[in-house]
Design a protein around this motif. Structure first.
Motif, PDB file in Angstrom:
ATOM      1  N   ILE A 165     -23.998  14.662 -34.696  1.00  0.00           N
ATOM      2  CA  ILE A 165     -25.170  15.522 -34.885  1.00  0.00           C
ATOM      3  C   ILE A 165     -26.101  15.442 -33.682  1.00  0.00           C
ATOM      4  O   ILE A 165     -26.699  16.438 -33.272  1.00  0.00           O
ATOM      5  N   MET A 166     -26.211  14.277 -33.073  1.00  0.00           N
ATOM      6  CA  MET A 166     -27.220  14.052 -32.039  1.00  0.00           C
ATOM      7  C   MET A 166     -26.739  14.309 -30.609  1.00  0.00           C
ATOM      8  O   MET A 166     -27.541  14.592 -29.732  1.00  0.00           O
ATOM      9  N   ARG A 167     -25.439  14.255 -30.376  1.00  0.00           N
ATOM     10  CA  ARG A 167     -24.943  14.315 -28.997  1.00  0.00           C
ATOM     11  C   ARG A 167     -24.488  15.711 -28.580  1.00  0.00           C
ATOM     12  O   ARG A 167     -23.635  16.328 -29.238  1.00  0.00           O
ATOM     13  N   PRO A 168     -25.026  16.235 -27.469  1.00  0.00           N
ATOM     14  CA  PRO A 168     -24.582  17.543 -26.960  1.00  0.00           C
ATOM     15  C   PRO A 168     -23.099  17.586 -26.620  1.00  0.00           C
ATOM     16  O   PRO A 168     -22.435  18.605 -26.832  1.00  0.00           O
ATOM     17  N   ASP A 169     -22.545  16.476 -26.105  1.00  0.00           N
ATOM     18  CA  ASP A 169     -21.138  16.475 -25.713  1.00  0.00           C
ATOM     19  C   ASP A 169     -20.193  16.528 -26.912  1.00  0.00           C
ATOM     20  O   ASP A 169     -19.007  16.825 -26.768  1.00  0.00           O
ATOM     21  N   LEU A 170     -20.725  16.268 -28.122  1.00  0.00           N
ATOM     22  CA  LEU A 170     -19.944  16.403 -29.352  1.00  0.00           C
ATOM     23  C   LEU A 170     -20.316  17.678 -30.110  1.00  0.00           C
ATOM     24  O   LEU A 170     -19.953  17.837 -31.278  1.00  0.00           O
ATOM     25  N   CYS A 171     -21.033  18.575 -29.412  1.00  0.00           N
ATOM     26  CA  CYS A 171     -21.473  19.847 -30.033  1.00  0.00           C
ATOM     27  C   CYS A 171     -22.320  19.574 -31.263  1.00  0.00           C
ATOM     28  O   CYS A 171     -22.047  20.084 -32.361  1.00  0.00           O
ATOM     29  N   GLY A 172     -23.366  18.771 -31.064  1.00  0.00           N
ATOM     30  CA  GLY A 172     -24.206  18.340 -32.169  1.00  0.00           C
ATOM     31  C   GLY A 172     -25.104  19.423 -32.729  1.00  0.00           C
ATOM     32  O   GLY A 172     -25.069  20.579 -32.320  1.00  0.00           O
ATOM     33  N   GLY A 173     -25.935  19.015 -33.684  1.00  0.00           N
ATOM     34  CA  GLY A 173     -26.864  19.929 -34.337  1.00  0.00           C
ATOM     35  C   GLY A 173     -26.403  20.330 -35.721  1.00  0.00           C
ATOM     36  O   GLY A 173     -25.259  20.109 -36.115  1.00  0.00           O
ATOM     37  N   ALA A 174     -27.323  20.942 -36.459  1.00  0.00           N
ATOM     38  CA  ALA A 174     -27.033  21.365 -37.826  1.00  0.00           C
ATOM     39  C   ALA A 174     -26.235  22.660 -37.870  1.00  0.00           C
ATOM     40  O   ALA A 174     -25.478  22.903 -38.812  1.00  0.00           O
ATOM     41  N   LEU A 175     -26.366  23.507 -36.861  1.00  0.00           N
ATOM     42  CA  LEU A 175     -25.799  24.856 -36.934  1.00  0.00           C
ATOM     43  C   LEU A 175     -24.280  24.843 -37.061  1.00  0.00           C
ATOM     44  O   LEU A 175     -23.715  25.427 -37.988  1.00  0.00           O
ATOM     45  N   LEU A 176     -23.580  24.181 -36.137  1.00  0.00           N
ATOM     46  CA  LEU A 176     -22.122  24.198 -36.162  1.00  0.00           C
ATOM     47  C   LEU A 176     -21.555  23.372 -37.308  1.00  0.00           C
ATOM     48  O   LEU A 176     -20.444  23.626 -37.774  1.00  0.00           O
ATOM     49  N   ASP A 177     -22.331  22.398 -37.787  1.00  0.00           N
ATOM     50  CA  ASP A 177     -21.859  21.537 -38.856  1.00  0.00           C
ATOM     51  C   ASP A 177     -22.187  22.095 -40.238  1.00  0.00           C
ATOM     52  O   ASP A 177     -21.362  22.015 -41.154  1.00  0.00           O
ATOM     53  N   LEU A 178     -23.381  22.671 -40.394  1.00  0.00           N
ATOM     54  CA  LEU A 178     -23.867  23.106 -41.705  1.00  0.00           C
ATOM     55  C   LEU A 178     -24.259  24.580 -41.747  1.00  0.00           C
ATOM     56  O   LEU A 178     -23.935  25.292 -42.703  1.00  0.00           O
ATOM     57  N   GLY A 179     -24.944  25.024 -40.709  1.00  0.00           N
ATOM     58  CA  GLY A 179     -25.387  26.418 -40.683  1.00  0.00           C
ATOM     59  C   GLY A 179     -24.237  27.402 -40.737  1.00  0.00           C
ATOM     60  O   GLY A 179     -24.380  28.522 -41.244  1.00  0.00           O
ATOM     61  N   VAL A 180     -23.081  26.996 -40.234  1.00  0.00           N
ATOM     62  CA  VAL A 180     -21.898  27.850 -40.276  1.00  0.00           C
ATOM     63  C   VAL A 180     -21.552  28.223 -41.716  1.00  0.00           C
ATOM     64  O   VAL A 180     -21.088  29.334 -41.992  1.00  0.00           O
ATOM     65  N   TYR A 181     -21.794  27.321 -42.674  1.00  0.00           N
ATOM     66  CA  TYR A 181     -21.547  27.624 -44.085  1.00  0.00           C
ATOM     67  C   TYR A 181     -22.534  28.664 -44.607  1.00  0.00           C
ATOM     68  O   TYR A 181     -22.172  29.560 -45.371  1.00  0.00           O
ATOM     69  N   ALA A 182     -23.790  28.530 -44.207  1.00  0.00           N
ATOM     70  CA  ALA A 182     -24.806  29.474 -44.663  1.00  0.00           C
ATOM     71  C   ALA A 182     -24.527  30.876 -44.131  1.00  0.00           C
ATOM     72  O   ALA A 182     -24.668  31.869 -44.848  1.00  0.00           O
ATOM     73  N   LEU A 183     -24.130  30.966 -42.862  1.00  0.00           N
ATOM     74  CA  LEU A 183     -23.789  32.266 -42.284  1.00  0.00           C
ATOM     75  C   LEU A 183     -22.559  32.862 -42.974  1.00  0.00           C
ATOM     76  O   LEU A 183     -22.514  34.060 -43.273  1.00  0.00           O
ATOM     77  N   ASN A 184     -21.576  32.037 -43.242  1.00  0.00           N
ATOM     78  CA  ASN A 184     -20.385  32.515 -43.937  1.00  0.00           C
ATOM     79  C   ASN A 184     -20.702  32.922 -45.371  1.00  0.00           C
ATOM     80  O   ASN A 184     -20.060  33.827 -45.910  1.00  0.00           O
ATOM     81  N   PHE A 185     -21.655  32.266 -45.992  1.00  0.00           N
ATOM     82  CA  PHE A 185     -22.052  32.633 -47.352  1.00  0.00           C
ATOM     83  C   PHE A 185     -22.520  34.085 -47.401  1.00  0.00           C
ATOM     84  O   PHE A 185     -22.244  34.812 -48.352  1.00  0.00           O
ATOM     85  N   VAL A 186     -23.221  34.500 -46.369  1.00  0.00           N
ATOM     86  CA  VAL A 186     -23.656  35.899 -46.291  1.00  0.00           C
ATOM     87  C   VAL A 186     -22.480  36.808 -45.961  1.00  0.00           C
ATOM     88  O   VAL A 186     -22.204  37.791 -46.653  1.00  0.00           O
ATOM     89  N   ARG A 187     -21.736  36.458 -44.918  1.00  0.00           N
ATOM     90  CA  ARG A 187     -20.694  37.352 -44.405  1.00  0.00           C
ATOM     91  C   ARG A 187     -19.533  37.566 -45.372  1.00  0.00           C
ATOM     92  O   ARG A 187     -18.942  38.643 -45.402  1.00  0.00           O
ATOM     93  N   MET A 188     -19.179  36.555 -46.174  1.00  0.00           N
ATOM     94  CA  MET A 188     -17.997  36.729 -47.023  1.00  0.00           C
ATOM     95  C   MET A 188     -18.269  37.608 -48.232  1.00  0.00           C
ATOM     96  O   MET A 188     -17.335  38.063 -48.882  1.00  0.00           O
ATOM     97  N   PHE A 189     -19.532  37.898 -48.492  1.00  0.00           N
ATOM     98  CA  PHE A 189     -19.868  38.837 -49.567  1.00  0.00           C
ATOM     99  C   PHE A 189     -20.447  40.150 -49.038  1.00  0.00           C
ATOM    100  O   PHE A 189     -20.318  41.190 -49.674  1.00  0.00           O
ATOM    101  N   PHE A 190     -21.054  40.080 -47.857  1.00  0.00           N
ATOM    102  CA  PHE A 190     -21.728  41.259 -47.308  1.00  0.00           C
ATOM    103  C   PHE A 190     -21.383  41.402 -45.821  1.00  0.00           C
ATOM    104  O   PHE A 190     -22.106  40.923 -44.948  1.00  0.00           O
ATOM    105  N   PRO A 191     -20.266  42.067 -45.524  1.00  0.00           N
ATOM    106  CA  PRO A 191     -19.764  42.139 -44.150  1.00  0.00           C
ATOM    107  C   PRO A 191     -20.354  43.258 -43.293  1.00  0.00           C
ATOM    108  O   PRO A 191     -19.867  43.502 -42.192  1.00  0.00           O
TER     109      PRO A 191
END
Length: 327
Positions: A165-191
């Motif tokens: 989560i904390m390291r840039p070299d591991l592609c950290g942050g909430a977006l790629l780990d968790l936010g991706v689910y929230a975005l998919n929650f929208v897209r899989m019902f409303f494309p």
């Protein structure tokens, strides 16, 4: 695929690889056949713990095994590109853990390579494959809540100072780990196309997004407000609100119950989802079915959707100033 049984080679030995092993051990049509790690000791310990027949001390050895039908890439986001590229060059079908790649450039290159070599490739965004998706789509199509106008979704876990989560070299942050689910929650019902996107984030001392909020306006007039955080415990609830009622999904990360409400938020019914092993089984079974049918991508998560989500996340990170070395 010998005897129509999918033999999976797991790349990586972290907790997500363990979840894959638990899942595969509970399936009859799929098998945790091999595991590959950067050291033989780790691979052998993992194989012994989860009763996996083959253990390899390098990824390359696993990719050279002719009995591996599908490679499951369970490494950190930062390593997905090189591992998946090597697997495709070895003519191995791949199921790649979310987030698919570090950025859209990597994702497009990998998808193009899979198309050129005519090798199956899928993103392991597990929620896309679950029965709850079809159940919710049917409720909407049946007009149970009227015309959908607003979607809200939150996903949050208190993760402390985890390196991924904390390291840039591991592609950290909430977006790629968790936010991706929230975005998919929208897209899989409303494309429908996203015509406007606004967002905010709070960053860590290492420059990674810890908490973010994203507002989307779709071409069909629907508004979606989603948020994710690696710094707090969220309710993880999703709500699809329509002109005649709403659907409340108890956990956008792994739905277990769908609640239907009508006018004035009057309760109608709770709909449970089918009992599961872990929820991961559906993505492995979807890959098996796609391979049997000779398809190059799963119906549940086509490559165009994977690329669209990666592009959205690139745009968000660019606005926030969240950068990875591979950008």
């Amino acid at each position: 695929m010998k005897d129509n049984k999918l033999r999976v080679g797991i790349i990586g030995t972290g907790w997500i690889a363990e979840k894959a092993a638990i899942t595969l051990n509970g399936l009859d049509l799929c098998e945790a056949y091999a595991v590959g790690s950067r050291t033989l000791d780790k691979a052998e310990a993992f194989a012994a713990k989860w009763h996996i027949p083959k253990a390899y001390g390098s990824y390359g050895e696993l990719l050279a095994d002719p009995n591996v039908d599908l490679v499951y890439v369970g490494t950190p986001h930062s390593h997905h590109f090189s591992v998946t590229r090597d697997a495709l060059l070895a003519d191995k079908p791949c199921l790649v853990e979310k987030a698919f790649m570090a950025n859209h450039r990597e994702a497009e290159a990998i998808v193009n390579l899979a198309h050129e070599r005519k090798i199956f490739l899928a993103e392991a965004i597990w929620t896309r494959y679950q029965p709850a998706v079809g159940m919710i789509r049917q409720l909407i199509a049946d007009g149970r809540i009227g015309t959908p106008r607003l979607v809200t979704a939150t996903l949050g876990y208190s993760m402390g100072e985890k390196p991924r989560i904390m390291r840039p070299d591991l592609c950290g942050g909430a977006l790629l780990d968790l936010g991706v689910y929230a975005l998919n929650f929208v897209r899989m019902f409303f494309p429908a196309d996203i015509v406007s996107m606004e967002s905010q984030c709070v960053k860590s001392h290492t420059g990674m997004d810890l908490t973010n909020a994203i507002s989307l306006v779709l071409a069909d007039g629907l508004l979606a407000n989603v948020q994710s955080s690696a710094a707090c415990v969220g309710d993880n609830i999703g709500v699809i609100a329509g002109t005649d009622g709403n659907l409340i999904i108890d956990n956008i990360n792994n739905p277990q119950r769908i609640t239907v409400n009508t006018h004035d938020r009057e309760f109608v019914e709770d709909i449970p989802v089918p009992k599961q092993i872990t929820g991961y089984e559906y993505q492995f079974l979807a890959c098996r079915q796609a391979l049997l049918e000779g398809r190059l991508e799963p119906k549940e998560m086509p490559h165009c959707e994977t690329l669209y989500i990666m592009q959205l996340m690139d745009s968000l990170r660019q606005k926030w100033g969240v950068k990875y070395p591979m950008d």
